[in-house]
Design an enzyme around this catalytic site. Structure first.
Site, PDB file in Angstrom:
ATOM      1  N   LEU A 120       5.678  -5.584   4.685  1.00  0.00           N
ATOM      2  CA  LEU A 120       4.478  -5.122   5.287  1.00  0.00           C
ATOM      3  C   LEU A 120       3.215  -5.793   4.687  1.00  0.00           C
ATOM      4  O   LEU A 120       3.159  -6.304   3.473  1.00  0.00           O
ATOM      5  CB  LEU A 120       4.218  -3.734   4.951  1.00  0.00           C
ATOM      6  CG  LEU A 120       4.853  -2.472   5.716  1.00  0.00           C
ATOM      7  CD1 LEU A 120       4.537  -1.035   5.401  1.00  0.00           C
ATOM      8  CD2 LEU A 120       4.419  -2.714   6.983  1.00  0.00           C
ATOM      9  N   ASP A 121       2.375  -6.174   5.672  1.00  0.00           N
ATOM     10  CA  ASP A 121       1.004  -6.787   4.998  1.00  0.00           C
ATOM     11  C   ASP A 121       0.456  -5.798   3.900  1.00  0.00           C
ATOM     12  O   ASP A 121       0.536  -4.748   3.808  1.00  0.00           O
ATOM     13  CB  ASP A 121       0.151  -6.970   6.198  1.00  0.00           C
ATOM     14  CG  ASP A 121       0.551  -7.850   7.462  1.00  0.00           C
ATOM     15  OD1 ASP A 121       1.650  -8.377   7.196  1.00  0.00           O
ATOM     16  OD2 ASP A 121      -0.164  -8.020   8.406  1.00  0.00           O
ATOM     17  N   SER A 122      -0.245  -7.030   3.266  1.00  0.00           N
ATOM     18  CA  SER A 122      -1.125  -5.719   2.220  1.00  0.00           C
ATOM     19  C   SER A 122      -2.023  -5.002   2.698  1.00  0.00           C
ATOM     20  O   SER A 122      -2.393  -3.951   2.060  1.00  0.00           O
ATOM     21  CB  SER A 122      -1.940  -7.012   1.128  1.00  0.00           C
ATOM     22  OG  SER A 122      -2.871  -7.707   1.891  1.00  0.00           O
ATOM     23  N   ALA A 124      -1.536  -3.151   5.295  1.00  0.00           N
ATOM     24  CA  ALA A 124      -0.758  -2.083   6.103  1.00  0.00           C
ATOM     25  C   ALA A 124      -0.087  -1.081   5.159  1.00  0.00           C
ATOM     26  O   ALA A 124      -0.197  -1.520   3.805  1.00  0.00           O
ATOM     27  CB  ALA A 124       0.399  -2.706   6.777  1.00  0.00           C
ATOM     28  N   LYS A 347       2.706 -12.300   5.795  1.00  0.00           N
ATOM     29  CA  LYS A 347       2.281 -11.207   6.934  1.00  0.00           C
ATOM     30  C   LYS A 347       3.478 -11.268   7.768  1.00  0.00           C
ATOM     31  O   LYS A 347       3.843 -12.443   8.343  1.00  0.00           O
ATOM     32  CB  LYS A 347       1.044 -11.731   7.549  1.00  0.00           C
ATOM     33  CG  LYS A 347      -0.219 -11.363   6.670  1.00  0.00           C
ATOM     34  CD  LYS A 347      -1.335 -11.614   7.308  1.00  0.00           C
ATOM     35  CE  LYS A 347      -2.638 -11.397   6.626  1.00  0.00           C
ATOM     36  NZ  LYS A 347      -3.111  -9.603   6.474  1.00  0.00           N
TER      37      LYS A 347
END
Length: 349
Positions: A120-122, A124, A347
């Site tokens: 998961l993106d930072s 998100a 990402k």
């Protein structure tokens, strides 16, 4: 002097010249006989037992930690990368078990296997699936499995990362876009479709991630479109310039690309403002994802037992391959005296 003191204690006939010594020794003997002294001695003995029990308890926790095996889910907040969160989880578990201690670090074969499947993106939040012990072998199945997201998009603004963390590259009007306009185009993004992945991703060029090349300011060419699957997509809310989507998709799908493509289809542009993964495979945010205050050995053991029923028995033996190389599988084999390793930000959604 020691002989004199012993003599004084054992010989009551000695008097004035040795009375100070007699008083000191007698006081000690008297103290030993008082209730308060006995209580103090009991406290000391209890402390010794407690220390011994604590060591036994830590050893038991360490053994229990190393015996944990399976797949569970944690709740990733906004901010840390998935790799940073995994390190935080690992550190909390090792600290709770009192590891690494000298006894454990000497046993180099003792390792804690832990990893996550599906970064998961930072920026998100949401479900992050974690494997521990032999459960790390099951993580690849999480990459190709279905995922569900709630995404808030912002019309009228495009960025180089396709989300709000990036540099604004374009702005277009959006004031004429209606809820019906958005709902009318969603069918185009449902089913088996072709999607161009974001430039800022874990895809590689000459062995280096595109995101790393972009950070250096290098020119990166877009990757060709590839087939992906969207099982369902619906508009939950529209309050210009913001719109909220509920999306269920297969592996290798980028929500950031979807939101960007929706903006283009509406003759405008768009980026992801907020992203929440509400489900990954059988794990849901509400029912299965452990918040950080539940990252304990006992809580994880209970979660593993609860989640074991979510998978068919044969899945534990299955070793599937990720569909594409941007679906990052992070499996850490942590030797207890191994130094920490920093991971790049990736990402993948």
């Amino acid at each position: 002097m020691a002989a004199s003191e012993a003599a004084v204690v054992s010989s009551p006939s000695l008097k004035t010249d040795t009375s100070p010594v007699l008083e000191t020794a007698g006081t000690v003997a008297a103290m030993a006989a008082t209730p308060s002294a006995r209580a103090a001695a009991a406290v000391v003995a209890a402390a010794a037992r407690t220390g011994s029990e604590a060591r036994v308890s830590k050893a038991a926790l360490a053994t229990k930690l190393l015996s944990l095996s399976g797949v569970f889910a944690v709740h990733k907040p906004k901010g840390p990368t998935s790799a940073e969160l995994l390190n935080r989880l690992k550190e909390k578990l090792l600290a709770e078990a009192g590891m690494p201690s000298p006894e454990w670090t000497k046993r180099k074969k003792q390792t804690l296997k832990i990893g996550h499947g599906g970064t998961l993106d930072s920026a998100a939040r949401g479900v992050l699936v974690v494997g521990i012990g032999s459960g790390t072998k099951m993580l690849t199945s999480m990459l190709s499995g279905s995922k569900r997201y709630t995404a808030i998009g912002e019309l009228g603004k495009a960025t180089d990362t396709l989300d709000s963390t990036g540099r604004v590259t374009e702005e277009k009007p959006y004031d004429k876009i209606t809820q019906e306009d958005i709902e009318g185009i969603l069918q185009k993004f449902t089913g088996n479709i072709m999607q161009v992945p974001p430039l800022y991703s874990a895809l590689k060029k000459d062995g280096q991630r595109l995101s790393t090349l972009m950070k250096r300011g290098e020119v990166v060419e877009a990757k060709p479109a590839r087939p992906v699957t969207v099982y369902s997509i619906s508009l939950q809310k529209f309050q210009p310039p913001f719109f909220t989507l509920d999306v269920e998709c297969g592996g290798g799908f980028y929500i950031r690309s979807l939101v960007s493509d929706i903006g283009k289809e509406l003759s405008s542009c768009a980026n992801v403002l907020e992203l929440t993964r509400t489900k990954q495979g059988p794990f849901t945010l509400e029912e299965h994802a452990l918040p950080e205050d539940k990252w304990t050995i006992d809580d994880i053991a209970q979660s593993l037992e609860h989640c074991s029923s979510l998978f068919p028995a044969e899945l534990a033996l299955k070793k599937s391959k990720p569909e594409s190389n941007e679906q990052v599988l992070s499996c850490e084999y942590i030797t207890l005296n191994e130094p920490k390793r920093e991971d790049d930000v990736i990402k993948t959604c």
